[in-house]
Design an enzyme around this catalytic site. Structure first.
Site, mmCIF file in Angstrom:
data_model
loop_
_atom_site.group_PDB
_atom_site.id
_atom_site.type_symbol
_atom_site.label_atom_id
_atom_site.label_comp_id
_atom_site.label_asym_id
_atom_site.label_seq_id
_atom_site.Cartn_x
_atom_site.Cartn_y
_atom_site.Cartn_z
ATOM 1 N N ALA A 155 0.853 -1.192 0.000
ATOM 2 C CA ALA A 155 0.000 0.000 0.000
ATOM 3 C C ALA A 155 0.888 1.241 0.000
ATOM 4 O O ALA A 155 1.266 1.752 1.053
ATOM 5 C CB ALA A 155 -0.922 0.003 1.212
ATOM 6 N N SER B 102 1.067 4.187 -3.141
ATOM 7 C CA SER B 102 0.125 5.182 -3.675
ATOM 8 C C SER B 102 -1.312 4.780 -3.366
ATOM 9 O O SER B 102 -2.170 5.641 -3.178
ATOM 10 C CB SER B 102 0.294 5.291 -5.198
ATOM 11 N N GLU C 251 4.687 11.847 0.435
ATOM 12 C CA GLU C 251 3.374 12.512 0.635
ATOM 13 C C GLU C 251 2.547 12.480 -0.654
ATOM 14 O O GLU C 251 1.852 13.433 -0.992
ATOM 15 C CB GLU C 251 3.555 13.926 1.193
HETATM 16 C C1 LIG Z 1 12.294 8.601 2.253
HETATM 17 C C2 LIG Z 1 10.828 8.327 2.333
HETATM 18 C C3 LIG Z 1 10.101 8.791 3.410
HETATM 19 C C4 LIG Z 1 8.758 8.436 3.557
HETATM 20 N N1 LIG Z 1 8.072 8.792 4.701
HETATM 21 C C5 LIG Z 1 6.850 8.243 4.927
HETATM 22 C C6 LIG Z 1 6.200 8.401 6.195
HETATM 23 O O1 LIG Z 1 6.706 9.052 7.103
HETATM 24 N N2 LIG Z 1 5.000 7.784 6.388
HETATM 25 C C7 LIG Z 1 4.392 7.048 5.413
HETATM 26 O O2 LIG Z 1 3.305 6.527 5.656
HETATM 27 N N3 LIG Z 1 4.983 6.903 4.182
HETATM 28 C C8 LIG Z 1 6.178 7.464 3.928
HETATM 29 N N4 LIG Z 1 6.795 7.285 2.708
HETATM 30 C C9 LIG Z 1 6.122 6.534 1.674
HETATM 31 C C10 LIG Z 1 5.755 7.381 0.454
HETATM 32 O O3 LIG Z 1 4.675 8.203 0.736
HETATM 33 C C11 LIG Z 1 5.526 6.392 -0.704
HETATM 34 O O4 LIG Z 1 6.798 5.913 -1.100
HETATM 35 C C12 LIG Z 1 4.809 7.035 -1.865
HETATM 36 O O5 LIG Z 1 3.490 7.367 -1.527
HETATM 37 C C13 LIG Z 1 4.802 6.125 -3.100
HETATM 38 O O6 LIG Z 1 4.503 4.800 -2.787
HETATM 39 P P1 LIG Z 1 5.447 3.636 -3.330
HETATM 40 O O7 LIG Z 1 6.855 4.008 -3.059
HETATM 41 O O8 LIG Z 1 4.942 2.361 -2.781
HETATM 42 O O9 LIG Z 1 5.279 3.666 -4.910
HETATM 43 P P2 LIG Z 1 4.130 2.956 -5.776
HETATM 44 O O10 LIG Z 1 2.799 3.319 -5.243
HETATM 45 O O11 LIG Z 1 4.452 1.526 -5.944
HETATM 46 O O12 LIG Z 1 4.300 3.707 -7.172
HETATM 47 C C14 LIG Z 1 5.240 3.306 -8.173
HETATM 48 C C15 LIG Z 1 5.058 4.217 -9.386
HETATM 49 O O13 LIG Z 1 3.742 4.075 -9.924
HETATM 50 C C16 LIG Z 1 3.107 5.338 -10.002
HETATM 51 N N5 LIG Z 1 1.686 5.178 -9.739
HETATM 52 C C17 LIG Z 1 1.107 4.445 -8.757
HETATM 53 N N6 LIG Z 1 -0.217 4.507 -8.850
HETATM 54 C C18 LIG Z 1 -0.499 5.312 -9.901
HETATM 55 C C19 LIG Z 1 -1.704 5.779 -10.511
HETATM 56 N N7 LIG Z 1 -2.911 5.438 -10.038
HETATM 57 N N8 LIG Z 1 -1.623 6.583 -11.581
HETATM 58 C C20 LIG Z 1 -0.401 6.947 -12.065
HETATM 59 N N9 LIG Z 1 0.777 6.543 -11.533
HETATM 60 C C21 LIG Z 1 0.721 5.734 -10.471
HETATM 61 C C22 LIG Z 1 3.784 6.190 -8.933
HETATM 62 O O14 LIG Z 1 3.664 7.564 -9.205
HETATM 63 C C23 LIG Z 1 5.218 5.698 -9.050
HETATM 64 O O15 LIG Z 1 5.867 6.365 -10.103
HETATM 65 C C24 LIG Z 1 8.121 7.680 2.538
HETATM 66 C C25 LIG Z 1 8.844 7.266 1.421
HETATM 67 C C26 LIG Z 1 10.182 7.557 1.311
HETATM 68 C C27 LIG Z 1 10.952 7.039 0.109
#
Ligand SMILES: Cc1cc2nc3c(=O)[nH]c(=O)nc-3n(C[C@H](O)[C@H](O)[C@H](O)COP(=O)(O)OP(=O)(O)OC[C@H]3O[C@@H](n4cnc5c(N)ncnc54)[C@H](O)[C@@H]3O)c2cc1C
Length: 380
Positions: free
Chosen positions: A130, A132, A364
């Site tokens: 979970a 995005s 975020e």
């Molecule tokens: C250093 C760091 C700090 C963080 N801090 C926190 C925190 O404090 N608390 C917390 O809860 N989370 C945190 N996060 C998590 C962060 O919010 C997520 O990494 C981010 O929301 C993306 O999720 P994912 O990495 O799983 O990518 P994915 O959701 O797997 O996405 C992969 C790619 O697919 C694209 N994509 C996905 N769905 C769609 C769609 N529907 N349409 C178009 N494109 C799409 C995305 O843009 C991305 O390019 C942090 C992440 C990092 C790297």
């Protein structure tokens, strides 16, 4: 009438944060970039100097800033080091669910504890499946008598290893999926909370992240924030408030990259004159300066809309976040290009800024997700 100049008290906020950044963040930013550790000495100083918890009400020990004042402050932190800025600002992300939905008694208790202990908190939304898609959350909080029993796995949690409390999003009824998502405060020292080793990453190394495993973690039901099933709304409303802060940090970092490359280009002599006298370089600098200005205006407008209770808060904060952070990536990349070999070296800050701002396009909500929010808003 519209007025783009800061009021005297807003100028004072800018000066205070600018001064703090110059004294404590900039001199330490390279050190923490290399150590890849939480910058406790700077965060403690931030507590001592009244820099922490900008958006928290004064009655609980914060600065009582509105979002506009918070954006002015965060730009200055981002100018010094986004990683350190996030270590200072992440309490806002973790505590905004309380600001949105907690009772007065809960605010008093948890805000009071954070301020008294000069502590930091973590926001636990993301999971292995979970990112995005928040609706993919699998962590559960099953009620048993007067307790919730939490089981699950969170990932990428900023501040996890240094936090005293965590805001955890979990399903209270897995059969109802994300409609049962709820926000619950979990003290980090509760038995069953296991913080995994720190994430190794490209930039913003002065900010730390960990995976967290929750195994039969028991917390009292009074730790629920708002009602059961209100978690998805709380998470989205949290981002409406915090994305403007990410935009402001990115504006600050981009301003620093622009200024560094501008000043360098006036001194660097090639072909018998300063590099800045080459129109190709001067035009790059002109574009960088303009991009920083436009992103700041969008950030300020989004913050102002939030403060004046305008509608469609999600739209303006998503626009500001994606615009400012994409802008910062472009400006940082151009700053490295203007400074060429020097830009790529550790002798100047721009290579670090380029690594740091990349992350602002990801957390975020990725900038694709921001476009999703914007397109849904403009097409409905
Ligand atoms: C250093 C760091 C700090 C963080 N801090 C926190 C925190 O404090 N608390 C917390 O809860 N989370 C945190 N996060 C998590 C962060 O919010 C997520 O990494 C981010 O929301 C993306 O999720 P994912 O990495 O799983 O990518 P994915 O959701 O797997 O996405 C992969 C790619 O697919 C694209 N994509 C996905 N769905 C769609 C769609 N529907 N349409 C178009 N494109 C799409 C995305 O843009 C991305 O390019 C942090 C992440 C990092 C790297």
């Amino acid at each position: 009438m519209v007025n783009f100049s800061l009021e005297p008290h807003q100028e004072k906020i800018r000066e205070k944060y600018r001064d703090f950044t110059a004294k404590y963040i900039i001199p330490n930013s390279r050190k923490y970039d290399q150590l890849a550790e939480f910058p406790w000495e700077v965060v403690k100083k931030a507590y001592d100097e009244g820099i922490m918890n900008g958006l928290m009400s004064k009655e609980y020990g914060g600065n009582g800033f509105n979002l506009f004042e918070g954006a002015v402050a965060s730009e200055e932190l981002g100018y010094g080091c986004i990683g350190t800025g996030i270590s200072i600002d992440a309490n806002t992300l973790a505590l905004t669910p309380l600001y949105i939905a907690a009772s007065e008694a809960q605010k008093k208790r948890w805000f009071g504890q954070i301020v008294e202990q000069k502590a930091v908190a973590g926001y636990c939304l993301t999971e292995p499946n979970a990112g995005s898609d928040v609706q993919g959350i699998k962590t559960t909080a099953i009620r048993k008598g007067d307790k919730y029993i939490i089981n699950g796995h969170k990932r990428f949690i900023t501040n996890a290893e240094v936090s005293t409390i965590l805001t955890v999003f979990a399903l209270v009824d897995p059969t109802r999926g994300s409609r049962s998502l709820s926000a619950i405060i979990v003290p980090t020292n509760t038995p069953g909370v296991e913080i995994k080793p720190r994430l190794q990453k490209m930039g913003q190394k002065a900010s730390v992240q960990n995976e967290i495993i929750f195994t039969d973690v028991e917390v009292p039901v009074e730790n629920l924030i708002g009602d059961e099933g209100y978690g998805f709304i709380i998470a989205m409303k949290t981002f409406d408030r915090t994305r403007t802060g990410v935009a402001a940090l990115a504006v600050g970092a981009a301003r620093r990259a622009f200024e560094t490359s501008r000043d360098w280009s006036k001194k660097r002599i090639q072909f018998g004159k300063p590099i800045a006298a080459q129109q190709a370089v001067a035009f790059m600098l002109a574009e960088m300066a303009t991009k920083v200005e436009t992103a700041r205006l969008m950030t300020w407008k989004a913050a102002w809309e939030y403060d004046t209770n305008a509608k469609n808060l999600g739209l303006s904060s998503a626009m500001a976040k994606y615009w400012a952070t994409d802008m910062a990536m472009e400006v940082a990349t151009d700053a490295v290009q203007v400074m060429a070999g020097d830009g790529y070296s550790y002798d100047y800050e721009v290579e670090k800024i380029m690594r740091d701002v990349k992350l602002t396009q990801i957390y975020e909500g990725t900038n694709q997700v921001q476009r999703l929010v914007i397109s849904k808003n403009i097409l409905k």
